[in-house]
Write an enzyme that holds these catalytic residues in place. Structure first.
Site, mmCIF file in Angstrom:
data_model
loop_
_atom_site.group_PDB
_atom_site.id
_atom_site.type_symbol
_atom_site.label_atom_id
_atom_site.label_comp_id
_atom_site.label_asym_id
_atom_site.label_seq_id
_atom_site.Cartn_x
_atom_site.Cartn_y
_atom_site.Cartn_z
ATOM 1 N N ASP A 160 -17.246 7.290 -1.106
ATOM 2 C CA ASP A 160 -15.964 7.199 -0.405
ATOM 3 C C ASP A 160 -15.659 8.592 0.154
ATOM 4 O OD1 ASP A 160 -13.443 6.405 0.483
ATOM 5 O OD2 ASP A 160 -12.510 6.455 -1.502
ATOM 6 N N ARG B 168 -13.499 -8.518 1.847
ATOM 7 C CA ARG B 168 -12.088 -8.252 1.571
ATOM 8 C C ARG B 168 -11.286 -9.531 1.823
ATOM 9 N NH1 ARG B 168 -10.026 -3.158 1.819
ATOM 10 N NH2 ARG B 168 -8.188 -4.206 0.964
ATOM 11 N N ARG C 241 0.876 -1.181 0.000
ATOM 12 C CA ARG C 241 0.000 0.000 0.000
ATOM 13 C C ARG C 241 0.903 1.218 0.000
ATOM 14 N NH1 ARG C 241 -5.231 1.340 3.650
ATOM 15 N NH2 ARG C 241 -6.053 0.015 2.017
ATOM 16 N N GLN D 31 -10.141 -3.906 -3.146
ATOM 17 C CA GLN D 31 -11.428 -3.436 -2.638
ATOM 18 C C GLN D 31 -12.536 -3.700 -3.656
ATOM 19 O OE1 GLN D 31 -12.247 -1.794 0.502
ATOM 20 N NE2 GLN D 31 -14.237 -2.409 -0.292
ATOM 21 N N CYS E 74 -16.270 1.712 0.951
ATOM 22 C CA CYS E 74 -15.052 0.938 1.214
ATOM 23 C C CYS E 74 -14.606 1.063 2.664
ATOM 24 C CB CYS E 74 -13.940 1.371 0.267
ATOM 25 S SG CYS E 74 -13.612 3.142 0.329
ATOM 26 N N HIS F 245 -7.516 0.801 -6.227
ATOM 27 C CA HIS F 245 -7.675 -0.084 -5.073
ATOM 28 C C HIS F 245 -8.351 -1.381 -5.559
ATOM 29 C CE1 HIS F 245 -7.777 -1.365 -1.071
ATOM 30 N NE2 HIS F 245 -8.586 -0.510 -0.513
HETATM 31 N N1 NVA Z 1 -9.972 6.828 -1.151
HETATM 32 C C1 NVA Z 1 -9.589 6.331 0.147
HETATM 33 C C2 NVA Z 1 -9.845 4.847 0.228
HETATM 34 C C3 NVA Z 1 -9.525 4.235 1.560
HETATM 35 C C4 NVA Z 1 -9.772 2.756 1.573
HETATM 36 C C5 NVA Z 1 -8.117 6.656 0.395
HETATM 37 O O1 NVA Z 1 -7.315 6.472 -0.525
HETATM 38 O O2 NVA Z 1 -7.790 7.080 1.492
HETATM 39 N N1 CP Z 2 -11.128 -0.132 2.654
HETATM 40 C C1 CP Z 2 -9.847 -0.222 3.065
HETATM 41 O O1 CP Z 2 -8.920 -0.446 2.294
HETATM 42 O O2 CP Z 2 -9.689 -0.105 4.412
HETATM 43 P P1 CP Z 2 -8.310 0.105 5.176
HETATM 44 O O3 CP Z 2 -7.778 1.443 4.766
HETATM 45 O O4 CP Z 2 -8.683 0.056 6.630
HETATM 46 O O5 CP Z 2 -7.369 -0.993 4.797
#
Ligand code: NVA
Ligand code: CP
Length: 301
Positions: free
Chosen positions: A220, A288, A102, A132, A260, A129
């Site tokens: 989101d 997930r 990540r 997800q 998400c 993502h």
């Molecule tokens: N768009 C959000 C998704 C988190 C799962 C982010 O990138 O923070």
């Molecule tokens: N939806 C998601 O990826 O959650 P986290 O940021 O908690 O991993």
């Protein structure tokens, strides 16, 4: 499948095959049947951003598959002190059977895959993502019984989630409508893919227009990880881009709501709509685990 870098790389058949394996593994896990398909394998999990779901679901997933997972935080790795990702990839390839990462730049994930010699799984970048959206598709499939022909409306920021939903949903035959303010459009790479699906994609400024006749409404956060300093300006820009009772009224009967998570009640979604659809939203979070176990088996198996 060697890697999961982005859904743009997968065919419809590959996506459906991941979903079908996920269903199989989920049924086994629910029945208490062992499915140790990755016995003795180790996954490294590099996190340059926070996570609750991704971290725990990958770690538990590897454990249930008979393998193990290492949590590698940016704060502890030499990457955090400037060691190039190219060197990190070549070193970790000597120890691990796969890497979940990540991070911020999609290019970093692509580089890991290019330079390393083990499977790389994208656990979220600023661009996409994919894990997800595989969980989202699994959840929609479970609730609706099919995917083809359904309409998903995404309300809010044209961010990593919007990009991946456009690609994933269109590829499996769903229609997609995105409602976002000016200057917050999805990535050109996602829009380019959408252009190959005439009549199945709309981009509008109007949340109500997007939600009209939707079978799934998705939203989101307004400010993603790394955009914390833009919170105030984004609150202004996204005013009105909210999933609320009025928006749900124009959707199809039985319309699902997906998020998400984490969710900001009172911003992109009201507490009322969130709680009314909490069952579906937490099924999505659970999925997930199942979707990623399928990805792990496909990549590391
Ligand atoms: N768009 C959000 C998704 C988190 C799962 C982010 O990138 O923070
Ligand atoms: N939806 C998601 O990826 O959650 P986290 O940021 O908690 O991993």
């Amino acid at each position: 499948m060697k890697h999961l870098l982005k859904l743009l790389d997968l065919t419809k058949e590959e996506i459906l095959s991941i979903l079908s394996l996920a269903q199989e593994l989920k049924a086994k896990q629910k029945a208490g049947e062992p499915h140790r398909l990755l016995e003795g394998k180790t996954l490294g999990m590099i996190f340059q951003k926070s996570s609750t779901r991704t971290r725990v679901s990958f770690e538990v997933g590897m454990y249930q598959l008979g393998g193990s997972a290492l949590f590698l935080s940016n704060r502890d790795l030499q990457i955090g002190r400037g060691e190039p990702v190219e060197d990190t990839a070549r070193v970790l390839s000597r120890y691990l059977d796969g890497i979940m990462i990540r991070t911020f730049a999609q290019e970093e994930v692509e580089t890991l895959a290019r330079v390393g010699s083990i499977p790389i799984i994208n656990g979220l970048t600023d661009f996409c993502h994919p894990c997800q959206v595989l969980a989202d598709l699994l959840t929609i499939l479970e609730h609706k019984g099919h995917l083809e022909g359904l309409k998903l409306a995404f309300i809010g920021d044209g961010n990593n989630m919007a990009n991946s939903l456009i690609v994933g949903c269109l590829k499996v035959g769903m229609r997609v409508a995105i409602a976002c303010p000016e200057h917050y459009e999805p990535d050109p790479r996602a829009l380019e893919l959408a252009a190959q699906y005439p009549g199945m994609f709309t981009l509008t400024r109007s949340p109500l227009e997007a939600a009209q006749g939707a079978d799934v409404v998705y939203t989101d956060v307004w400010a993603s990880m790394g955009q914390e300093s833009e919170q105030k300006e984004r609150e202004k820009a996204f005013k009105g881009y909210q999933v609320n009772a009025a928006l749900m009224q124009v959707t199809n009967e039985g319309c699902m709501v997906q998020h998400c998570l984490p969710a900001h009640r009172g911003e992109e979604i009201t507490a009322e709509v969130f709680e009314a659809h909490a069952g579906e939203i937490f099924d999505e979070a659970e999925n997930r685990l199942h979707a990623q176990k399928a990805v792990l088996v496909k990549c590391l198996g």
